[in-house]
Design a protein around this motif. Structure first.
Motif, PDB file in Angstrom:
ATOM      1  N   VAL A 160       0.337 -17.869 -34.443  1.00 49.88           N
ATOM      2  CA  VAL A 160      -0.303 -16.848 -33.617  1.00 49.88           C
ATOM      3  C   VAL A 160      -1.764 -16.740 -34.025  1.00 49.88           C
ATOM      4  N   MET A 161      -2.646 -16.809 -33.044  1.00 51.61           N
ATOM      5  CA  MET A 161      -4.069 -16.753 -33.332  1.00 51.61           C
ATOM      6  C   MET A 161      -4.465 -15.349 -33.799  1.00 51.61           C
ATOM      7  N   PHE A 192      -6.857 -26.585 -36.787  1.00 51.19           N
ATOM      8  CA  PHE A 192      -5.741 -27.274 -36.139  1.00 51.19           C
ATOM      9  C   PHE A 192      -6.154 -28.658 -35.660  1.00 51.19           C
ATOM     10  N   LEU A 193      -7.289 -28.732 -34.976  1.00 50.30           N
ATOM     11  CA  LEU A 193      -7.729 -30.015 -34.430  1.00 50.30           C
ATOM     12  C   LEU A 193      -8.067 -31.012 -35.543  1.00 50.30           C
ATOM     13  N   ARG A 194      -8.725 -30.517 -36.592  1.00 50.29           N
ATOM     14  CA  ARG A 194      -9.079 -31.397 -37.699  1.00 50.29           C
ATOM     15  C   ARG A 194      -7.818 -31.989 -38.340  1.00 50.29           C
ATOM     16  N   VAL A 222      -8.232 -33.620 -23.787  1.00 51.50           N
ATOM     17  CA  VAL A 222      -8.443 -32.932 -22.506  1.00 51.50           C
ATOM     18  C   VAL A 222      -8.504 -31.432 -22.766  1.00 51.50           C
ATOM     19  N   GLU A 223      -9.613 -30.818 -22.440  1.00 55.74           N
ATOM     20  CA  GLU A 223      -9.821 -29.402 -22.746  1.00 55.74           C
ATOM     21  C   GLU A 223      -8.734 -28.518 -22.138  1.00 55.74           C
ATOM     22  N   LEU A 237      -2.144 -25.695 -24.951  1.00 57.14           N
ATOM     23  CA  LEU A 237      -1.411 -25.898 -26.194  1.00 57.14           C
ATOM     24  C   LEU A 237      -1.708 -24.797 -27.204  1.00 57.14           C
ATOM     25  N   LEU A 238      -2.984 -24.465 -27.336  1.00 54.58           N
ATOM     26  CA  LEU A 238      -3.405 -23.510 -28.361  1.00 54.58           C
ATOM     27  C   LEU A 238      -3.460 -22.074 -27.847  1.00 54.58           C
TER      28      LEU A 238
END
Length: 224
Positions: free
Chosen positions: A8-9, A22-24, A39-40, A46-47
């Motif tokens: 949860v953000m 997360f992306l890293r 793809v943005e 997803l996020l």
């Protein structure tokens, strides 16, 4: 892109950092492969975030050279070619070799104990093993080494290269037997440090990096 459960953000001011982390990590652990287009719209779904924090995170990863922004295509996971990998390993060997030499010469007893604790943690993670946890554990070792080297500039330069170095570490760990070899090499380096053998510690560190380079280049060549 497969769905994956996301934490949860948190608060808005931390959102960009969470997306960036997360992306890293997704790039480091191979979820997003070199050359893959991100793809943005799919990442936002997803996020479960809007585009502004996502784009801020993408710009940060572009600055770290983990992504390239391709005109009319968008963000693409960076690919390290063999020449770039060799150049990065050469720089690592030069700077880390010096840092380890200085650590062996300057570190106090508490710093050496801290180094031993981080190496022990790496050994523990190796028994699982989990690529992300291994990379985190190895990063802690280098944090101690660089912090005790007495050279802030080398620390700053290597920290700036950390993401790309970790990308190569992940590649070298892909060869099954490399992990056991890596642990033995790090143990030798620590033994030289404890003996206050600065030159021997430098040689052990540079041998470790050279062997990691050979493993990573072998994996890169096999994927060509």
């Amino acid at each position: 892109m497969e769905n994956e459960e996301m934490p949860v953000m948190g608060r808005p001011e931390t959102l960009r950092g969470q997306v960036e982390t997360f992306l890293r990590e997704a790039i480091m652990n191979g979820r997003f492969a070199p050359g893959e287009r991100l793809v943005e719209r799919e990442l936002c779904e997803l996020l479960q975030v809007s585009r502004p924090p996502l784009r801020e995170a993408l710009r940060r990863l572009e600055a770290e050279k983990l992504l390239v922004i391709v005109p009319h295509k968008g963000p693409v996971v960076a690919s390290l070619d063999i020449r770039e990998a060799k150049e990065l390993y050469a720089l690592r060997a030069l700077l880390e070799g010096f840092a380890v030499h200085e650590f062996a010469r300057l570190a106090d007893a508490a710093q050496i104990k801290a180094l031993e604790r981080t190496v022990k943690e790496l050994h523990a993670q190796a028994k699982i093993p989990n690529r992300r946890a291994l990379l985190v554990a190895k990063t802690k070792i280098y944090d101690v080494l660089l912090g005790g080297s007495g050279n802030r500039l080398i620390n700053e330069v290597l920290q700036g290269l950390l993401s790309r170095i970790n990308l190569l570490r992940a590649t070298s760990f892909s060869r099954p037997e490399r992990l056991a070899e890596s642990l033995a090499e790090i143990d030798e380096m620590v033994a030289r440090i404890k003996a206050r053998d600065a030159e021997g510690a430098r040689e052990a560190a540079q041998l470790h990096i050279k062997n990691a380079e050979n493993a990573a280049l072998g994996m890169l060549e096999s994927n060509d």
